[in-house]
Scaffold this motif. Structure first.
Motif, mmCIF file in Angstrom:
data_model
loop_
_atom_site.group_PDB
_atom_site.id
_atom_site.type_symbol
_atom_site.label_atom_id
_atom_site.label_comp_id
_atom_site.label_asym_id
_atom_site.label_seq_id
_atom_site.Cartn_x
_atom_site.Cartn_y
_atom_site.Cartn_z
ATOM 1 N N MET A 1 0.850 -1.180 0.000
ATOM 2 C CA MET A 1 0.000 0.000 0.000
ATOM 3 C C MET A 1 0.890 1.235 0.000
ATOM 4 S SD MET A 1 -2.890 1.177 2.780
ATOM 5 C CE MET A 1 -1.727 1.289 4.122
ATOM 6 N N THR A 2 0.604 2.152 -0.911
ATOM 7 C CA THR A 2 1.344 3.410 -0.938
ATOM 8 C C THR A 2 0.568 4.465 -0.162
ATOM 9 O OG1 THR A 2 0.280 4.042 -3.020
ATOM 10 C CG2 THR A 2 2.393 2.900 -3.159
ATOM 11 N N THR A 3 1.284 5.368 0.442
ATOM 12 C CA THR A 3 0.657 6.411 1.252
ATOM 13 C C THR A 3 1.121 7.787 0.800
ATOM 14 O OG1 THR A 3 2.440 6.357 2.897
ATOM 15 C CG2 THR A 3 0.564 4.871 3.250
ATOM 16 N N PHE A 4 0.318 8.776 1.090
ATOM 17 C CA PHE A 4 0.660 10.167 0.787
ATOM 18 C C PHE A 4 0.301 11.024 1.993
ATOM 19 C CE2 PHE A 4 -0.812 14.403 -0.489
ATOM 20 C CZ PHE A 4 0.356 14.902 -1.068
ATOM 21 N N SER A 5 1.245 11.863 2.436
ATOM 22 C CA SER A 5 1.022 12.730 3.586
ATOM 23 C C SER A 5 0.925 14.177 3.132
ATOM 24 C CB SER A 5 2.155 12.579 4.605
ATOM 25 O OG SER A 5 2.033 13.528 5.635
ATOM 26 N N GLU A 6 -0.246 14.742 3.287
ATOM 27 C CA GLU A 6 -0.456 16.134 2.891
ATOM 28 C C GLU A 6 0.341 17.084 3.782
ATOM 29 O OE1 GLU A 6 -4.176 19.286 2.193
ATOM 30 O OE2 GLU A 6 -4.541 17.150 2.569
ATOM 31 N N SER A 7 0.419 16.769 5.084
ATOM 32 C CA SER A 7 1.150 17.652 5.998
ATOM 33 C C SER A 7 2.641 17.679 5.668
ATOM 34 C CB SER A 7 0.935 17.202 7.448
ATOM 35 O OG SER A 7 1.442 15.891 7.653
ATOM 36 N N TYR A 8 3.215 16.504 5.340
ATOM 37 C CA TYR A 8 4.624 16.474 4.969
ATOM 38 C C TYR A 8 4.859 17.163 3.627
ATOM 39 C CZ TYR A 8 6.140 13.418 8.774
ATOM 40 O OH TYR A 8 6.465 12.903 10.014
ATOM 41 N N GLU A 10 3.248 19.807 2.595
ATOM 42 C CA GLU A 10 3.278 21.234 2.914
ATOM 43 C C GLU A 10 4.623 21.623 3.521
ATOM 44 O OE1 GLU A 10 -0.035 21.751 5.493
ATOM 45 O OE2 GLU A 10 -1.543 21.640 3.897
ATOM 46 N N GLN A 11 5.130 20.773 4.410
ATOM 47 C CA GLN A 11 6.436 21.052 5.007
ATOM 48 C C GLN A 11 7.544 20.991 3.964
ATOM 49 O OE1 GLN A 11 7.259 18.929 8.751
ATOM 50 N NE2 GLN A 11 5.072 18.506 8.913
ATOM 51 N N ALA A 12 7.425 20.075 3.003
ATOM 52 C CA ALA A 12 8.432 19.961 1.950
ATOM 53 C C ALA A 12 8.431 21.206 1.064
ATOM 54 C CB ALA A 12 8.174 18.712 1.111
ATOM 55 N N THR A 13 7.235 21.752 0.809
ATOM 56 C CA THR A 13 7.143 22.982 0.015
ATOM 57 C C THR A 13 7.851 24.127 0.725
ATOM 58 O OG1 THR A 13 5.027 22.289 -0.951
ATOM 59 C CG2 THR A 13 5.548 24.643 -1.003
ATOM 60 N N GLU A 14 7.633 24.233 2.041
ATOM 61 C CA GLU A 14 8.317 25.270 2.819
ATOM 62 C C GLU A 14 9.822 25.044 2.819
ATOM 63 O OE1 GLU A 14 6.557 25.154 6.656
ATOM 64 O OE2 GLU A 14 4.614 25.945 6.027
ATOM 65 N N ALA A 15 10.225 23.778 2.885
ATOM 66 C CA ALA A 15 11.654 23.460 2.885
ATOM 67 C C ALA A 15 12.301 23.807 1.543
ATOM 68 C CB ALA A 15 11.862 21.984 3.199
ATOM 69 N N ARG A 16 11.574 23.599 0.438
ATOM 70 C CA ARG A 16 12.101 23.971 -0.878
ATOM 71 C C ARG A 16 12.295 25.482 -0.977
ATOM 72 N NH1 ARG A 16 9.079 19.374 -2.653
ATOM 73 N NH2 ARG A 16 7.125 20.552 -2.663
ATOM 74 N N GLN A 17 11.365 26.232 -0.408
ATOM 75 C CA GLN A 17 11.485 27.694 -0.419
ATOM 76 C C GLN A 17 12.678 28.138 0.425
ATOM 77 O OE1 GLN A 17 7.627 28.880 1.007
ATOM 78 N NE2 GLN A 17 6.617 28.536 -0.961
ATOM 79 N N ALA A 18 12.868 27.473 1.582
ATOM 80 C CA ALA A 18 14.005 27.801 2.447
ATOM 81 C C ALA A 18 15.322 27.469 1.757
ATOM 82 C CB ALA A 18 13.878 27.053 3.768
ATOM 83 N N LEU A 19 15.344 26.362 1.007
ATOM 84 C CA LEU A 19 16.551 25.977 0.285
ATOM 85 C C LEU A 19 16.885 26.988 -0.799
ATOM 86 C CD1 LEU A 19 18.820 24.015 -0.423
ATOM 87 C CD2 LEU A 19 17.167 22.711 -1.790
ATOM 88 N N ALA A 20 15.872 27.420 -1.533
ATOM 89 C CA ALA A 20 16.098 28.414 -2.587
ATOM 90 C C ALA A 20 16.636 29.719 -1.996
ATOM 91 C CB ALA A 20 14.791 28.672 -3.341
#
Length: 259
Positions: A1-8, A10-20
């Motif tokens: 079973m594959t899973t997807f975490s919406e909260s993670y 959102e955090q990954a999007t913020e992390a990409r912005q911080a990296l940029a």
């Protein structure tokens, strides 16, 4: 079973912005270093301001290294979050999966085994002592039927009935359907390495054993566990240990035993 975490996600999007942002800072600091180096190259050691410009170059280089460190940290955080956005869950045994949704749309997944399984919970305090594949001895309290099996699954997230400071973790193991039946009360024993003695026996990392009618002080190492002490080194199975030695007991003192 594959899973997807919406909260993670959102955090990954913020992390990409911080990296940029961190990468832009590196570019700016790189330009500052190059500019300071050009200005320093135009001066000779005898020129006024040479020492000050050297300091500016050093400061700019240090700030560049700090900015590169922030990029590394931001990249590591993003990598961790990306790994948590999508996941894969593998069932520990064959069976039928049932998915139900609550009023908020959150799914609840139940796995029903095709074969009989032992299902119980383990305290967080005992969790480090066991691992998947470890041997279990199972006994039915009503029929006294026994079986030796192996731990097939150990959860890494607490069960829903966990309480503060006392988390519980689900574990399962396959059972012989000819010896046991669903719903039976079972006693489960997990063999641990080491010699178990009363915790009161250990004083300042030592115990007293009885040899030839005399007390002998022996150094031991191990861990405390629910009023007991699990000896890892210093004792052998079969040695007689004084359960609660008093302060007057000394090495070599004659002792009386009632065994």
């Amino acid at each position: 079973m594959t899973t997807f975490s919406e909260s993670y996600e959102e955090q990954a999007t913020e992390a990409r912005q911080a990296l940029a942002k961190a990468q832009r800072q590196v570019n700016q600091q790189q330009q500052a270093v190059e500019q300071a180096q050009r200005q320093l190259a135009q001066l000779s050691r005898e020129d006024e301001g040479y020492t000050e410009m050297q300091t500016q170059v050093t400061t700019a280089r240090n700030q560049l290294e700090d900015a590169r460190g922030e990029v590394t940290d931001a990249q590591n955080k993003l990598n961790t979050l990306n790994g948590r956005v999508n996941g894969t869950v593998t069932a520990p045994f064959a069976g039928t999966v049932t998915v139900e949704y609550d009023k908020t749309g959150q799914p609840s997944v139940t796995l029903s085994s095709d074969d009989l399984q032992l299902s119980t919970q383990l305290s967080e305090y005992d969790y480090p002592k066991v691992k998947v594949g470890q041997e279990l001895k199972v006994t039915a309290l009503a029929t006294k039927h026994e079986q030796t099996t192996n731990l097939g699954y150990l959860a890494n997230t607490p069960a829903q009935n966990s309480k503060a400071n006392d988390s519980k973790y689900e574990l399962t193991a396959p059972l012989d359907g000819t010896k046991f039946m669903a719903g039976q009360t079972l006693n489960v024993m997990i063999t641990q390495t080491g010699v178990q003695i009363p915790q009161s026996s250990v004083k300042a990392g030592h115990v007293y054993v009885v040899e030839a009618g005399k007390a002998k002080r022996v150094a031991v190492t191990g861990t405390k566990s629910n009023g007991s002490f699990i000896v890892k080194s210093g004792l052998n199975k079969g040695q007689r240990v004084i359960v609660d030695p008093d302060k007057g007991l000394k090495d070599g003192k004659t002792v009386e035993t009632n065994d």
